[in-house]
Design an enzyme around this catalytic site. Structure first.
Site, PDB file in Angstrom:
ATOM      1  N   HIS A  53     -31.898 -14.397 -99.478  1.00 37.09           N
ATOM      2  CA  HIS A  53     -30.858 -13.435 -99.148  1.00 37.09           C
ATOM      3  C   HIS A  53     -31.110 -12.212-100.022  1.00 37.09           C
ATOM      4  O   HIS A  53     -31.576 -12.365-101.159  1.00 37.09           O
ATOM      5  CB  HIS A  53     -29.459 -13.941 -99.519  1.00 37.09           C
ATOM      6  CG  HIS A  53     -29.047 -15.219 -98.871  1.00 37.09           C
ATOM      7  ND1 HIS A  53     -29.317 -16.454 -99.393  1.00 37.09           N
ATOM      8  CD2 HIS A  53     -28.340 -15.450 -97.744  1.00 37.09           C
ATOM      9  CE1 HIS A  53     -28.807 -17.384 -98.622  1.00 37.09           C
ATOM     10  NE2 HIS A  53     -28.209 -16.809 -97.608  1.00 37.09           N
ATOM     11  N   ASP A  56     -30.055 -12.854-103.507  1.00 40.76           N
ATOM     12  CA  ASP A  56     -30.735 -13.884-104.313  1.00 40.76           C
ATOM     13  C   ASP A  56     -31.740 -13.198-105.225  1.00 40.76           C
ATOM     14  O   ASP A  56     -32.089 -13.714-106.288  1.00 40.76           O
ATOM     15  CB  ASP A  56     -31.514 -14.870-103.433  1.00 40.76           C
ATOM     16  CG  ASP A  56     -30.624 -15.656-102.500  1.00 40.76           C
ATOM     17  OD1 ASP A  56     -29.415 -15.757-102.774  1.00 40.76           O
ATOM     18  OD2 ASP A  56     -31.141 -16.164-101.485  1.00 40.76           O
ATOM     19  N   MET A  87     -39.425 -14.812 -93.942  1.00 34.00           N
ATOM     20  CA  MET A  87     -38.045 -14.595 -93.488  1.00 34.00           C
ATOM     21  C   MET A  87     -37.177 -14.075 -94.620  1.00 34.00           C
ATOM     22  O   MET A  87     -37.324 -14.503 -95.763  1.00 34.00           O
ATOM     23  CB  MET A  87     -37.470 -15.926 -92.955  1.00 34.00           C
ATOM     24  CG  MET A  87     -36.027 -15.891 -92.494  1.00 34.00           C
ATOM     25  SD  MET A  87     -34.785 -16.063 -93.815  1.00 34.00           S
ATOM     26  CE  MET A  87     -34.426 -17.827 -93.726  1.00 34.00           C
ATOM     27  N   GLU A 180     -27.952 -18.100 -86.758  1.00 28.38           N
ATOM     28  CA  GLU A 180     -27.810 -19.491 -87.213  1.00 28.38           C
ATOM     29  C   GLU A 180     -26.391 -19.991 -86.981  1.00 28.38           C
ATOM     30  O   GLU A 180     -25.464 -19.589 -87.678  1.00 28.38           O
ATOM     31  CB  GLU A 180     -28.166 -19.567 -88.706  1.00 28.38           C
ATOM     32  CG  GLU A 180     -27.998 -20.966 -89.289  1.00 28.38           C
ATOM     33  CD  GLU A 180     -28.432 -21.051 -90.747  1.00 28.38           C
ATOM     34  OE1 GLU A 180     -29.192 -20.171 -91.214  1.00 28.38           O
ATOM     35  OE2 GLU A 180     -28.008 -21.995 -91.417  1.00 28.38           O
ATOM     36  N   LYS A 182     -23.140 -22.525 -86.985  1.00 30.57           N
ATOM     37  CA  LYS A 182     -22.554 -23.595 -87.814  1.00 30.57           C
ATOM     38  C   LYS A 182     -21.113 -23.747 -87.349  1.00 30.57           C
ATOM     39  O   LYS A 182     -20.446 -22.736 -87.091  1.00 30.57           O
ATOM     40  CB  LYS A 182     -22.616 -23.188 -89.291  1.00 30.57           C
ATOM     41  CG  LYS A 182     -22.175 -24.276 -90.261  1.00 30.57           C
ATOM     42  CD  LYS A 182     -22.315 -23.818 -91.719  1.00 30.57           C
ATOM     43  CE  LYS A 182     -21.992 -24.953 -92.670  1.00 30.57           C
ATOM     44  NZ  LYS A 182     -22.084 -24.548 -94.090  1.00 30.57           N
ATOM     45  N   GLU A 216     -29.980 -25.486 -87.481  1.00 31.89           N
ATOM     46  CA  GLU A 216     -30.052 -26.282 -88.718  1.00 31.89           C
ATOM     47  C   GLU A 216     -29.601 -27.706 -88.420  1.00 31.89           C
ATOM     48  O   GLU A 216     -28.553 -27.911 -87.801  1.00 31.89           O
ATOM     49  CB  GLU A 216     -29.182 -25.659 -89.816  1.00 31.89           C
ATOM     50  CG  GLU A 216     -29.150 -26.521 -91.075  1.00 31.89           C
ATOM     51  CD  GLU A 216     -28.515 -25.842 -92.273  1.00 31.89           C
ATOM     52  OE1 GLU A 216     -28.866 -24.672 -92.553  1.00 31.89           O
ATOM     53  OE2 GLU A 216     -27.672 -26.470 -92.928  1.00 31.89           O
ATOM     54  N   HIS A 219     -26.024 -28.545 -89.473  1.00 34.13           N
ATOM     55  CA  HIS A 219     -24.951 -27.889 -88.722  1.00 34.13           C
ATOM     56  C   HIS A 219     -24.708 -28.594 -87.392  1.00 34.13           C
ATOM     57  O   HIS A 219     -23.561 -28.737 -86.963  1.00 34.13           O
ATOM     58  CB  HIS A 219     -25.282 -26.415 -88.516  1.00 34.13           C
ATOM     59  CG  HIS A 219     -25.415 -25.649 -89.796  1.00 34.13           C
ATOM     60  ND1 HIS A 219     -25.760 -24.325 -89.832  1.00 34.13           N
ATOM     61  CD2 HIS A 219     -25.256 -26.023 -91.101  1.00 34.13           C
ATOM     62  CE1 HIS A 219     -25.802 -23.905 -91.095  1.00 34.13           C
ATOM     63  NE2 HIS A 219     -25.515 -24.930 -91.883  1.00 34.13           N
ATOM     64  N   ASP A 244     -33.948 -24.429 -89.859  1.00 36.88           N
ATOM     65  CA  ASP A 244     -33.514 -24.876 -91.185  1.00 36.88           C
ATOM     66  C   ASP A 244     -33.524 -26.396 -91.215  1.00 36.88           C
ATOM     67  O   ASP A 244     -32.742 -27.050 -90.509  1.00 36.88           O
ATOM     68  CB  ASP A 244     -32.104 -24.354 -91.506  1.00 36.88           C
ATOM     69  CG  ASP A 244     -32.124 -22.923 -92.039  1.00 36.88           C
ATOM     70  OD1 ASP A 244     -33.218 -22.323 -92.102  1.00 36.88           O
ATOM     71  OD2 ASP A 244     -31.044 -22.418 -92.402  1.00 36.88           O
ATOM     72  N   ASP A 254     -20.295 -30.324 -95.615  1.00 38.12           N
ATOM     73  CA  ASP A 254     -21.663 -29.786 -95.585  1.00 38.12           C
ATOM     74  C   ASP A 254     -22.451 -30.332 -96.776  1.00 38.12           C
ATOM     75  O   ASP A 254     -22.235 -29.928 -97.912  1.00 38.12           O
ATOM     76  CB  ASP A 254     -21.569 -28.252 -95.644  1.00 38.12           C
ATOM     77  CG  ASP A 254     -22.907 -27.573 -95.684  1.00 38.12           C
ATOM     78  OD1 ASP A 254     -23.928 -28.233 -95.445  1.00 38.12           O
ATOM     79  OD2 ASP A 254     -22.918 -26.358 -95.957  1.00 38.12           O
ATOM     80  N   ASP A 256     -26.064 -30.708 -97.158  1.00 35.06           N
ATOM     81  CA  ASP A 256     -27.362 -30.127 -97.528  1.00 35.06           C
ATOM     82  C   ASP A 256     -28.300 -31.141 -98.173  1.00 35.06           C
ATOM     83  O   ASP A 256     -28.921 -30.853 -99.207  1.00 35.06           O
ATOM     84  CB  ASP A 256     -27.161 -28.915 -98.456  1.00 35.06           C
ATOM     85  CG  ASP A 256     -26.746 -27.677 -97.687  1.00 35.06           C
ATOM     86  OD1 ASP A 256     -27.328 -27.416 -96.621  1.00 35.06           O
ATOM     87  OD2 ASP A 256     -25.824 -26.969 -98.144  1.00 35.06           O
ATOM     88  N   ASP A 286     -33.706 -25.863 -95.964  1.00 33.22           N
ATOM     89  CA  ASP A 286     -32.438 -25.292 -96.439  1.00 33.22           C
ATOM     90  C   ASP A 286     -31.565 -26.459 -96.889  1.00 33.22           C
ATOM     91  O   ASP A 286     -30.755 -26.970 -96.128  1.00 33.22           O
ATOM     92  CB  ASP A 286     -31.759 -24.485 -95.319  1.00 33.22           C
ATOM     93  CG  ASP A 286     -30.481 -23.812 -95.825  1.00 33.22           C
ATOM     94  OD1 ASP A 286     -30.255 -23.809 -97.044  1.00 33.22           O
ATOM     95  OD2 ASP A 286     -29.711 -23.306 -94.990  1.00 33.22           O
TER      96      ASP A 286
HETATM   97  C1  GCO Z   1     -25.112 -22.883 -95.162  1.00 34.71           C
HETATM   98  C2  GCO Z   1     -26.185 -22.131 -94.413  1.00 34.71           C
HETATM   99  C3  GCO Z   1     -26.921 -21.146 -95.277  1.00 34.71           C
HETATM  100  C4  GCO Z   1     -27.784 -20.197 -94.462  1.00 34.71           C
HETATM  101  C5  GCO Z   1     -28.314 -19.109 -95.310  1.00 34.71           C
HETATM  102  C6  GCO Z   1     -29.313 -18.235 -94.590  1.00 34.71           C
HETATM  103  O1  GCO Z   1     -24.715 -23.929 -94.693  1.00 34.71           O
HETATM  104  O2  GCO Z   1     -24.686 -22.425 -96.214  1.00 34.71           O
HETATM  105  O3  GCO Z   1     -27.071 -23.066 -93.868  1.00 34.71           O
HETATM  106  O4  GCO Z   1     -27.720 -21.848 -96.204  1.00 34.71           O
HETATM  107  O5  GCO Z   1     -28.833 -20.873 -93.856  1.00 34.71           O
HETATM  108  O6  GCO Z   1     -27.250 -18.338 -95.761  1.00 34.71           O
HETATM  109  O7  GCO Z   1     -28.679 -17.314 -93.830  1.00 34.71           O
HETATM  110 MN    MN Z   2     -29.036 -22.786 -93.103  1.00 33.71          MN
HETATM  111 MN    MN Z   3     -26.267 -25.090 -93.866  1.00 41.41          MN
HETATM  112 MN    MN Z   4     -24.789 -25.422 -96.895  1.00 41.20          MN
END
Ligand code: GCO
Ligand code: MN
Ligand code: MN
Ligand code: MN
Length: 373
Positions: A53, A56, A87, A180, A182, A216, A219, A244, A254, A256, A286
């Site tokens: 980002h 970041d 990306m 993306e 979610k 993703e 998601h 992702d 969530d 991850d 991700d």
């Molecule tokens: C999440 C998202 C993020 C995005 C990221 C890229 O669940 O927080 O997946 O990780 O992928 O902000 O735009």
């Molecule tokens: Mn993501």
């Molecule tokens: Mn995510």
């Molecule tokens: Mn996340």
């Protein structure tokens, strides 16, 4: 074996390995890792690239001079360690100004600020060589539908995206946008919650050809959907611009989780789809290291993500070479293609009585994944 190479196209977000383990209930457990250190370590582990980002890398309040110095040092590290930035994305969710949305804020002033921030992130991405711009609308959603008509939100979203594709085209960037989806978190409900909704929305944009999706795994699972089917639909429409990779249990917050660490069969079919389809974009992770980990655990997490992908890919190869599996598939295929045309009770009954041998096939896949074949 299972040693990642740059040609495997593995990438990680700065925010993934750099995640400090903060959650809604507890503070950071790990120190900040400098972006240049992340570049060095990812390269050592065999990754192809790193993603980010805007913030970041460049703090939101950096002066132009600070920005230029940070970007220069980062580019030097990329050169030294032969890492690409395929990306970039924009953070339109962290700053409190975005608490009721960025591109879908009801306030024109906030939308203006958000679109301009996204344009600057595109400029940064272009400078770093990125050709994919991911947009995750984390705050584009609602708790109180009385406050905002979702039709207005979609219109604002569309206008913002049209302005962003114009920016790409006007500057001649070889860049495409990947939206993306979610379903929720951090908002109660996020607009355009699935790949299917994004794909339909994309068709309403001025430059639909420039816009695709970034599905993703987590998601899709949070929405109770099958990620493999979501990704397949994106591929079917030639809209899989990026992906992702992570893991997630259904009906949880969530999580991850590290790619391929939870749902072995689902992950196998996803890798099979990516490999069989010839998808040649980045394999982008991700996910977050567990909160229990120190820095050493972070690098184990990165190494494990890539090793697992390679292990699943090897299972896909074996699936295609396994004589017994291929024989069952051939039998099923023959049944479908050579069964009788339906022209009366007898042929109808023939089809009614047929078994499809999916139990046998599924057991073979299970045994393959369990290391028995
Ligand atoms: C999440 C998202 C993020 C995005 C990221 C890229 O669940 O927080 O997946 O990780 O992928 O902000 O735009
Ligand atoms: Mn993501
Ligand atoms: Mn995510
Ligand atoms: Mn996340």
């Amino acid at each position: 074996r299972f040693v990642p190479q740059p040609e495997d196209r593995f990438t990680f977000g700065l925010w993934t390995v750099g995640n400090r383990g903060r959650d809604p209930f507890g503070d950071a457990v790990r120190p900040t890792i400098a972006p240049t250190t992340i570049v060095r370590e990812l390269s050592r582990l065999g990754a192809y690239g790193v993603t980010l980002h805007d913030n970041d890398l460049v703090p939101i309040d950096a002066t132009p001079a600070e920005r230029d110095r940070i970007v220069r040092e980062f580019k030097a590290a990329l050169d030294d360690h032969h890492l690409a930035v395929p990306m970039v994305t924009v953070n339109l969710f962290y700053d409190p100004v975005f608490k009721d949305g960025a591109l879908t804020s009801a306030a024109p002033a906030v939308r203006r600020f958000a679109v301009d921030k996204a344009k600057r992130a595109m400029d940064l991405g272009h400078e770093l060589g990125a050709t994919i711009f991911v947009l995750w609308g984390g705050r584009e959603g609602a708790e109180v539908d009385a406050a905002k008509d979702p039709r207005d939100a979609l219109r604002w979203y569309r206008e913002s995206l049209n302005e962003l594709t114009d920016h790409i085209i006007r500057n001649g960037y070889p860049m495409r946008i990947a939206l993306e989806p979610k379903p929720n978190e951090p908002r109660s409900d996020i607009y355009l919650p699935t790949v299917g909704s994004m794909l339909a929305f994309i068709q309403t944009l001025d430059h639909a050809e420039r816009v695709g999706v970034n599905p993703e795994v987590a998601h899709a699972k949070m929405a109770g959907l099958n990620p493999v089917h979501e990704v397949a639909q994106a591929i079917d429409q030639q809209k899989l611009f990026h992906i992702d990779l992570n893991d997630q249990r259904i009906a949880r917050f969530d999580q991850d989780l590290r790619f391929g660490s939870d749902d072995l069969k689902g992950t196998f079919y996803l890798v099979k789809l990516l490999e069989d389809s010839g998808y040649d974009g980045p394999r982008h992770f991700d996910a977050h290291p567990y909160r229990t980990e120190d820095i050493e655990g972070v690098w184990q997490f990165a190494r494990g993500s890539m090793r697992s992908y390679l292990a699943y890919r090897e299972k896909v190869r074996r699936f295609h070479q396994d004589g017994e599996i291929q024989a069952v598939l051939a039998r099923i295929q023959k049944l479908h293609s050579e069964g009788p045309a339906i022209d009366g009770e007898a042929s109808l009954n023939w089809w009614r009585e047929r078994g499809y041998a999916y139990e046998e096939l599924d057991q073979l896949v299970t045994e393959l994944l369990l290391g028995m074949r």
